[in-house]
Write a protein that holds these residues in place. Structure first.
Motif, PDB file in Angstrom:
ATOM      1  N   GLY A 247      37.342   7.002  57.987  1.00 31.23           N
ATOM      2  CA  GLY A 247      38.201   8.181  57.929  1.00 31.23           C
ATOM      3  C   GLY A 247      38.691   8.516  56.537  1.00 31.23           C
ATOM      4  O   GLY A 247      38.944   9.679  56.228  1.00 31.23           O
ATOM      5  N   GLU A 298      37.943  18.035  49.776  1.00 31.19           N
ATOM      6  CA  GLU A 298      37.537  16.628  49.879  1.00 31.19           C
ATOM      7  C   GLU A 298      36.078  16.445  49.465  1.00 31.19           C
ATOM      8  O   GLU A 298      35.700  15.388  48.978  1.00 31.19           O
ATOM      9  CB  GLU A 298      37.722  16.107  51.309  1.00 31.19           C
ATOM     10  CG  GLU A 298      39.170  15.995  51.767  1.00 31.19           C
ATOM     11  CD  GLU A 298      39.734  17.309  52.271  1.00 31.19           C
ATOM     12  OE1 GLU A 298      39.013  18.339  52.225  1.00 31.19           O
ATOM     13  OE2 GLU A 298      40.899  17.326  52.714  1.00 31.19           O
TER      14      GLU A 298
ATOM     15  N   TYR B 419      42.491   8.930  58.044  1.00 29.60           N
ATOM     16  CA  TYR B 419      41.784  10.214  58.174  1.00 29.60           C
ATOM     17  C   TYR B 419      42.786  11.354  58.029  1.00 29.60           C
ATOM     18  O   TYR B 419      42.567  12.304  57.289  1.00 29.60           O
ATOM     19  CB  TYR B 419      41.061  10.317  59.527  1.00 29.60           C
ATOM     20  CG  TYR B 419      40.543  11.732  59.803  1.00 29.60           C
ATOM     21  CD1 TYR B 419      39.343  12.168  59.249  1.00 29.60           C
ATOM     22  CD2 TYR B 419      41.282  12.630  60.567  1.00 29.60           C
ATOM     23  CE1 TYR B 419      38.891  13.472  59.467  1.00 29.60           C
ATOM     24  CE2 TYR B 419      40.835  13.928  60.793  1.00 29.60           C
ATOM     25  CZ  TYR B 419      39.641  14.342  60.235  1.00 29.60           C
ATOM     26  OH  TYR B 419      39.200  15.632  60.435  1.00 29.60           O
ATOM     27  N   ASP B 422      43.950  11.749  54.404  1.00 30.79           N
ATOM     28  CA  ASP B 422      42.971  12.123  53.379  1.00 30.79           C
ATOM     29  C   ASP B 422      42.287  13.465  53.632  1.00 30.79           C
ATOM     30  O   ASP B 422      41.711  14.037  52.708  1.00 30.79           O
ATOM     31  CB  ASP B 422      41.875  11.051  53.274  1.00 30.79           C
ATOM     32  CG  ASP B 422      42.230   9.964  52.277  1.00 30.79           C
ATOM     33  OD1 ASP B 422      43.363   9.984  51.767  1.00 30.79           O
ATOM     34  OD2 ASP B 422      41.383   9.095  52.017  1.00 30.79           O
ATOM     35  N   ASN B 423      42.288  13.943  54.873  1.00 27.31           N
ATOM     36  CA  ASN B 423      41.487  15.121  55.218  1.00 27.31           C
ATOM     37  C   ASN B 423      42.392  16.293  55.575  1.00 27.31           C
ATOM     38  O   ASN B 423      43.113  16.255  56.576  1.00 27.31           O
ATOM     39  CB  ASN B 423      40.580  14.798  56.407  1.00 27.31           C
ATOM     40  CG  ASN B 423      39.579  13.681  56.099  1.00 27.31           C
ATOM     41  OD1 ASN B 423      38.437  13.939  55.747  1.00 27.31           O
ATOM     42  ND2 ASN B 423      40.015  12.436  56.220  1.00 27.31           N
ATOM     43  N   TYR B 424      42.343  17.323  54.752  1.00 29.44           N
ATOM     44  CA  TYR B 424      43.155  18.516  55.009  1.00 29.44           C
ATOM     45  C   TYR B 424      42.393  19.446  55.959  1.00 29.44           C
ATOM     46  O   TYR B 424      41.239  19.799  55.716  1.00 29.44           O
ATOM     47  CB  TYR B 424      43.464  19.241  53.685  1.00 29.44           C
ATOM     48  CG  TYR B 424      43.961  20.649  53.890  1.00 29.44           C
ATOM     49  CD1 TYR B 424      45.198  20.877  54.497  1.00 29.44           C
ATOM     50  CD2 TYR B 424      43.196  21.752  53.512  1.00 29.44           C
ATOM     51  CE1 TYR B 424      45.662  22.171  54.714  1.00 29.44           C
ATOM     52  CE2 TYR B 424      43.652  23.043  53.724  1.00 29.44           C
ATOM     53  CZ  TYR B 424      44.879  23.246  54.329  1.00 29.44           C
ATOM     54  OH  TYR B 424      45.320  24.520  54.559  1.00 29.44           O
TER      55      TYR B 424
END
Lengths: 486, 486
Positions: A247, A298, B419, B422-424
């Motif tokens: 993730g 990202e 996750y 870190d993930n927009y």
């Protein structure tokens, strides 16, 4: 020129070392699944631990292999060569492998042979693109009753002055007459024969690892063929966070770096000094739609981490790109291309793959966006050129300010050299005429401006002036309707 | 967080010192024309050489003034305050001062009072924008038979929960009852009375220098009023290469820095410790059309040089922005906004002005682009957050890779915390659904998606809950049709 790499904005030296230590840990304790017996034997001969189909690589073996990866190499095309590597600016490669095209009239259609040829012409007439490639492979319009592997390669050779990137690999689908390693080698030998060159690099190609931590038998066949034929190879990871990668971005990068390095090592064990490139097209997953997002910030961050690692290992980095998730060449597409391109364009990256035209998360090539992405690359090239603080510009600037004085005017008879050096004048696809009633009329939509450029480029395209022997050779493979009349 | 500033990619420490030395040379030998007698007297009292209306500033005086410029300050609004300065992330301010709007239906119209109010609501409901401002001033719809200065300020106070940036300055056009310095002070006193606050910063505003190297009498009236009323000020340069600045970027930056610093110095001589901000909106000229290009890569490079200098001087930097030359919210607009915003978003910049919505070289505000630029800023915020290499993410990543192993799958029951960190996940204005027939239908044009968001925001907007006294005070100035019923 830029003073340092954009990677430094995001990573300290210690950060990169931390990534590297984690990569080593994974390579030596989790290992990589290598679906090729001959390859596993080679790892083993060189002291790697092999357990079933898992290969474990330790620090000593990695370092040994890295020593022989060349910093730079040259790729030869029909009438020009391109220098690629750590000492060169990024070489741009266009889109490849997308099943759909977005046409200028706004319609979507399956990519066909007609599109492939159009893009060869567009690539060949581009001042931005250095190497040509197939925008799609195994497309409708090709004769399915016979092997389609060599015919597609022959088509690319027919239309390209520039060096080639053979996107196409021999697969069970397009090459049935022998095993795929043989197919790969047959393709390369065909290209060598076409160029009449044995001792230069003329056919670079790329294969993908399967995340997490595996290299499938089809890609292995390609890698083995490429290594044995002594042609440059690219090793690509393309994972999705939380699905085929952890993730976190950290996990994504570490895992993919380990897989890519396993093939870098193999290439150098089998053929020390063979040029190879480290490619990542990995990105984040938007779990709401279970979509790989190629326009996400990202994506840029993951790319930058891989560039930092590739630079650390001194392997030429090959990264994307002008990609994106938009379906139309709209505002979103512009943002996504810029976010994706700024990473390779402001770092030491050897090659930018999917440089122009790709969108829709790898599914779509847009004619319009292709032309527009070229301009985005020109903008980023201007950024890469940096801010001139030379003594010459300083001296001229001070003199000019002194002469003009407060409330003066700098416009004089002649445009000074430093204006021309520092100010890039955009191509006609970007509108700079100021928003007035007449210019709004004149300028129209960006799509119309892109179409005009497209039409002019198609008109100006000329086939390479091949020798009779070259034509005869290509005719043995070219699809019906595309053969030379001799 | 980012590890270093994007300015480092373009400038070494020596490069910045070279720029600084050139600035000093210009300040002390060419000087700045200051169109205000009182101000010239103050420079002179503090030892500056004054010759006619030209003021010369030497290194000692500059350094003395720079010592008292505060690193940070707080701006108070109706129900919240915003922290601004060297220790904070950039605060975003929207578009301002454009005579035209681009409507959702694709039509262009003169910006009117109705648009100004719409944008107040849009700004107030934005999760990206920290400070409100007038998107245009002295617009049609305002009663021209009376002074329009205070009525416009009253309108902004009526509609805004957030702190205010008073774009509007008292001019001969909108304020006739006294001199302009008095007008500026009257406006600030009105705001102080509205907030019931004397000892905080409640009304920041900005004035422009005239390139090359001059500060006109109108701007001087504003600066003097702001300094005397003890409210933060911004000093803006906006020059064009080869017209109002030298042809080179070096010359442009040196000249404008000198002019901006002249007013920074004045502010600190008159009111040591007064917050002031260093603003550049200078860019290159495309001489083919004699147009100031606000989407050019040179704009980003000039901005970066000014940020490097402002950081060197430890003056909070206030820079653009999501600008551009396009007339439509198209691919070009997306590229231009990203190129313009990456400079302040990846550096130590205190405030981003023209953060969203401006295009057409400062002439146009687009409803659609406003909503879209907000998402571009969210993308760049994600970039700014950086790549997490913490021990925590490393540990979790390695564990997860070890557990999953080669060819495994990371999708498990629960979405891991890393996750989510870190993930927009993009807002609905950007399309991430993958290019399929049904999603192409569903997603439509980005303009339609922006319009939906716009409509929802307008519906959700609520007026600040003012006290009876505040309403009464505003009623003394609010234009007819906008007064409170009490």
């Amino acid at each position: 020129m830029i003073r340092t790499s954009l990677t430094d904005v995001f990573f300290t030296k210690e950060d990169v070392e931390k990534l590297h230590e984690s990569v080593l840990h994974i390579l030596s304790t989790v290992g990589v699944k290598i679906e090729n017996e001959e390859a596993r034997g080679i790892y083993s001969q060189h002291g790697a631990r092999v357990d079933g189909d898992i290969v474990y690589i330790d620090e000593a073996l990695l370092n040994k292999a890295l020593k022989t990866v060349p910093d730079n190499f040259e790729l030869q095309g029909f009438d020009r060569s391109v220098a690629i590597g750590l000492d060169h600016d990024p070489v741009i490669i266009p889109t490849n492998g997308t099943p759909l095209v977005l046409n200028f009239d706004g319609s979507y259609s399956d990519t066909d042979l007609h599109d492939v040829i159009n893009f060869y012409k567009l690539i060949d007439t581009s001042d931005v693109i250095g190497i040509t490639s197939q925008i799609a492979i195994d497309v409708p319009g090709l004769d399915k009753s016979r092997d389609r592997y060599l015919p597609q390669l022959a088509l690319m050779l027919k239309y390209s002055h520039k060096p080639i990137f053979n996107v196409l690999t021999a697969t069970e689908n397009n090459y049935k007459k022998s095993d795929l390693e043989t197919g790969t080698r047959e393709g390369i030998q065909f290209a060598k024969k076409f160029f009449g060159i044995e001792d230069k690099y003329v056919c670079y190609s790329g294969g993908c690892v399967i995340s997490p931590l595996a290299v499938g038998w089809e890609s292995m066949a390609y890698f083995m063929g490429e290594i044995k034929e002594n042609q440059p190879l690219s090793i690509t990871a393309c994972s999705m966070t939380n699905l085929t990668a952890p993730g976190s971005l950290f996990g994504s990068v570490v895992q993919d770096a380990a897989a890519v390095l396993s093939i870098v090592v193999l290439s150098q064990l089998m053929n020390p000094g063979l040029p190879c490139m480290y490619t990542s097209l990995s990105s984040m997953t938007d779990m709401r739609y279970v979509q790989l997002c190629m326009g996400a910030p990202e994506f840029s961050l993951i790319t930058l981490a891989h560039i930092a690692l590739a630079n650390y290992y001194r392997i030429p980095a090959r990264m994307g790109g002008g990609l994106g998730d938009a379906f139309k060449a709209d505002y979103q597409a512009g943002v996504e291309s810029t976010v994706g391109l700024m990473a390779p364009m402001l770092t030491q990256t050897a090659m930018i793959v999917h440089g122009v035209g790709t969108m829709g998360s790898f599914n779509l090539t847009s004619y319009e966006k292709f032309i527009e992405d070229e301009e985005t690359i020109r903008y980023l090239k201007r950024m890469r050129k940096g801010f001139d603080v030379s003594d010459d510009h300083q001296k001229k600037a001070l003199k000019s300010i002194e002469k003009t004085g407060p409330r003066g005017n700098y416009l004089s008879g002649r445009t000074p050299k430093e204006y021309r050096e520092d100010n890039y004048l955009a191509s006609a696809v970007f509108n700079r005429k100021g928003c007035k009633e007449n210019t709004r009329e004149e300028e129209g939509d960006i799509r119309d401006r892109a179409k005009k450029i497209y039409d002019a480029r198609m008109d100006s395209y000329k086939l390479p002036d091949l020798s009779l022997e070259q034509k005869k050779l290509l005719n043995t493979e070219l699809p019906e309707g595309f053969k030379f009349e001799i």
